[in-house]
Design an enzyme around this catalytic site. Structure first.
Site, PDB file in Angstrom:
ATOM      1  N   LYS A  96     -13.597 -59.946 -27.452  1.00 10.40           N
ATOM      2  CA  LYS A  96     -14.793 -59.730 -26.657  1.00 10.40           C
ATOM      3  C   LYS A  96     -15.939 -60.659 -27.180  1.00 10.40           C
ATOM      4  O   LYS A  96     -15.885 -61.387 -27.976  1.00 10.40           O
ATOM      5  CB  LYS A  96     -15.033 -58.378 -26.976  1.00 10.40           C
TER       6      LYS A  96
ATOM      7  N   TYR B 267     -12.762 -53.214 -15.256  1.00  9.81           N
ATOM      8  CA  TYR B 267     -13.015 -51.666 -16.071  1.00  9.81           C
ATOM      9  C   TYR B 267     -13.275 -50.731 -14.849  1.00  9.81           C
ATOM     10  O   TYR B 267     -13.671 -49.570 -15.251  1.00  9.81           O
ATOM     11  CB  TYR B 267     -14.280 -51.824 -16.928  1.00  9.81           C
TER      12      TYR B 267
ATOM     13  N   ASN C 210     -16.481 -53.380 -30.069  1.00 10.14           N
ATOM     14  CA  ASN C 210     -15.551 -53.329 -31.039  1.00 10.14           C
ATOM     15  C   ASN C 210     -14.540 -54.276 -30.869  1.00 10.14           C
ATOM     16  O   ASN C 210     -13.192 -54.239 -31.156  1.00 10.14           O
ATOM     17  CB  ASN C 210     -14.772 -52.114 -30.666  1.00 10.14           C
TER      18      ASN C 210
ATOM     19  N   HIS D 221     -10.067 -56.033 -26.844  1.00  9.68           N
ATOM     20  CA  HIS D 221      -9.372 -55.050 -25.903  1.00  9.68           C
ATOM     21  C   HIS D 221      -7.806 -55.132 -26.169  1.00  9.68           C
ATOM     22  O   HIS D 221      -7.486 -56.418 -26.449  1.00  9.68           O
ATOM     23  CB  HIS D 221      -9.577 -55.518 -24.516  1.00  9.68           C
TER      24      HIS D 221
ATOM     25  N   GLU E 226      -3.543 -56.521 -15.712  1.00  8.30           N
ATOM     26  CA  GLU E 226      -4.897 -57.339 -16.652  1.00  8.30           C
ATOM     27  C   GLU E 226      -4.542 -58.666 -16.806  1.00  8.30           C
ATOM     28  O   GLU E 226      -5.351 -59.304 -16.845  1.00  8.30           O
ATOM     29  CB  GLU E 226      -5.138 -56.510 -17.861  1.00  8.30           C
TER      30      GLU E 226
HETATM   31  P1  GDP Z   1      -9.888 -48.919 -25.688  1.00  7.02           P
HETATM   32  O1  GDP Z   1      -8.800 -48.878 -24.862  1.00  7.02           O
HETATM   33  O2  GDP Z   1      -9.736 -48.350 -27.212  1.00  7.02           O
HETATM   34  O3  GDP Z   1     -10.616 -50.193 -25.545  1.00  7.02           O
HETATM   35  O4  GDP Z   1     -11.123 -47.813 -25.285  1.00  7.02           O
HETATM   36  P2  GDP Z   1     -11.507 -47.358 -23.612  1.00  7.02           P
HETATM   37  O5  GDP Z   1     -10.556 -47.532 -22.887  1.00  7.02           O
HETATM   38  O6  GDP Z   1     -11.725 -45.886 -23.896  1.00  7.02           O
HETATM   39  O7  GDP Z   1     -12.618 -47.977 -23.510  1.00  7.02           O
HETATM   40  C1  GDP Z   1     -13.049 -49.263 -23.146  1.00  7.02           C
HETATM   41  C2  GDP Z   1     -14.105 -50.058 -23.841  1.00  7.02           C
HETATM   42  O8  GDP Z   1     -15.371 -49.001 -23.531  1.00  7.02           O
HETATM   43  C3  GDP Z   1     -14.088 -49.583 -25.237  1.00  7.02           C
HETATM   44  O9  GDP Z   1     -13.156 -50.582 -25.873  1.00  7.02           O
HETATM   45  C4  GDP Z   1     -15.530 -49.693 -25.679  1.00  7.02           C
HETATM   46  O10 GDP Z   1     -15.819 -51.476 -25.766  1.00  7.02           O
HETATM   47  C5  GDP Z   1     -16.362 -49.175 -24.707  1.00  7.02           C
HETATM   48  N1  GDP Z   1     -16.432 -47.727 -25.121  1.00  7.02           N
HETATM   49  C6  GDP Z   1     -15.439 -46.748 -25.095  1.00  7.02           C
HETATM   50  N2  GDP Z   1     -16.081 -45.718 -25.530  1.00  7.02           N
HETATM   51  C7  GDP Z   1     -17.510 -45.981 -25.435  1.00  7.02           C
HETATM   52  C8  GDP Z   1     -18.563 -45.021 -25.714  1.00  7.02           C
HETATM   53  O11 GDP Z   1     -18.379 -43.825 -26.124  1.00  7.02           O
HETATM   54  N3  GDP Z   1     -19.826 -45.517 -25.730  1.00  7.02           N
HETATM   55  C9  GDP Z   1     -19.834 -46.919 -25.638  1.00  7.02           C
HETATM   56  N4  GDP Z   1     -21.206 -47.477 -25.502  1.00  7.02           N
HETATM   57  N5  GDP Z   1     -18.773 -47.605 -25.055  1.00  7.02           N
HETATM   58  C10 GDP Z   1     -17.409 -47.082 -25.343  1.00  7.02           C
END
Ligand code: GDP
Length: 144
Positions: A10, A50, A113, A116, A127
């Site tokens: 990222k 997304y 973080n 991905h 993807e």
């Molecule tokens: P992943 O599969 O671990 O990447 O997590 P998710 O699919 O739930 O979320 C996609 C991405 O959205 C995450 O990798 C983070 O960059 C972001 N994200 C997820 N949860 C949060 C949150 O509670 N707050 C914010 N600001 N970003 C989030």
């Protein structure tokens, strides 16, 4: 049997000069790189990628972050790729990520973080095709 997954280094990973370290950790964990490029996502492209999160409260912030600078999508192959890659990167929130995982080592917040990873074989295929044409992938060039 080789499975596929999509990683994205990222914008915070790219900005913090961590492409090499994170990619080395991925390769040392046994993943084979099938395709790799650096791209600066447009808002349209990030929205499409997304789409499943569009109702989430953090969606606009996520799009802003993912379009804030270049990122590095990497098409990966390994047996049990999706699950093993999710293990390697750790929990979404680095505060909850296991020791030694990529997010625990380098991520600063639940949003920024570092990396991905696809969450299912079906999404991995979608993807990978979001970023790569068939010709851009090694396995379609007879090299593996
Ligand atoms: P992943 O599969 O671990 O990447 O997590 P998710 O699919 O739930 O979320 C996609 C991405 O959205 C995450 O990798 C983070 O960059 C972001 N994200 C997820 N949860 C949060 C949150 O509670 N707050 C914010 N600001 N970003 C989030």
């Amino acid at each position: 049997m080789s499975n596929k997954t999509l990683a994205i280094l990222k914008p915070d990973c790219v900005r913090n000069n961590l492409i090499g370290k994170v990619t080395a950790q991925i390769q040392e964990a046994g993943f084979k790189i099938n395709g790799l490029k650096m791209v600066h996502l447009t808002v349209d492209s990030a929205n499409g990628f997304y789409e499943v999160h569009k109702e989430r409260p953090f969606f606009n912030d996520l799009i802003k972050y993912m379009t804030s600078g270049p990122c590095v999508p990497i098409a990966l192959e390994k047996e049990n790729a999706v699950e093993d890659f999710r293990k390697l990167i750790g929990a979404t929130d680095p505060a909850n990520a296991a020791e030694g995982t990529i997010r625990k080592l380098y991520a600063i917040s639940i949003q920024e973080n570092i990396v991905h990873g696809s969450d299912s074989d079906e999404n991995a295929a979608k993807e990978i095709s979001h970023f790569f044409s068939r010709k851009e992938l090694l396995d379609n060039n007879g090299w593996n």
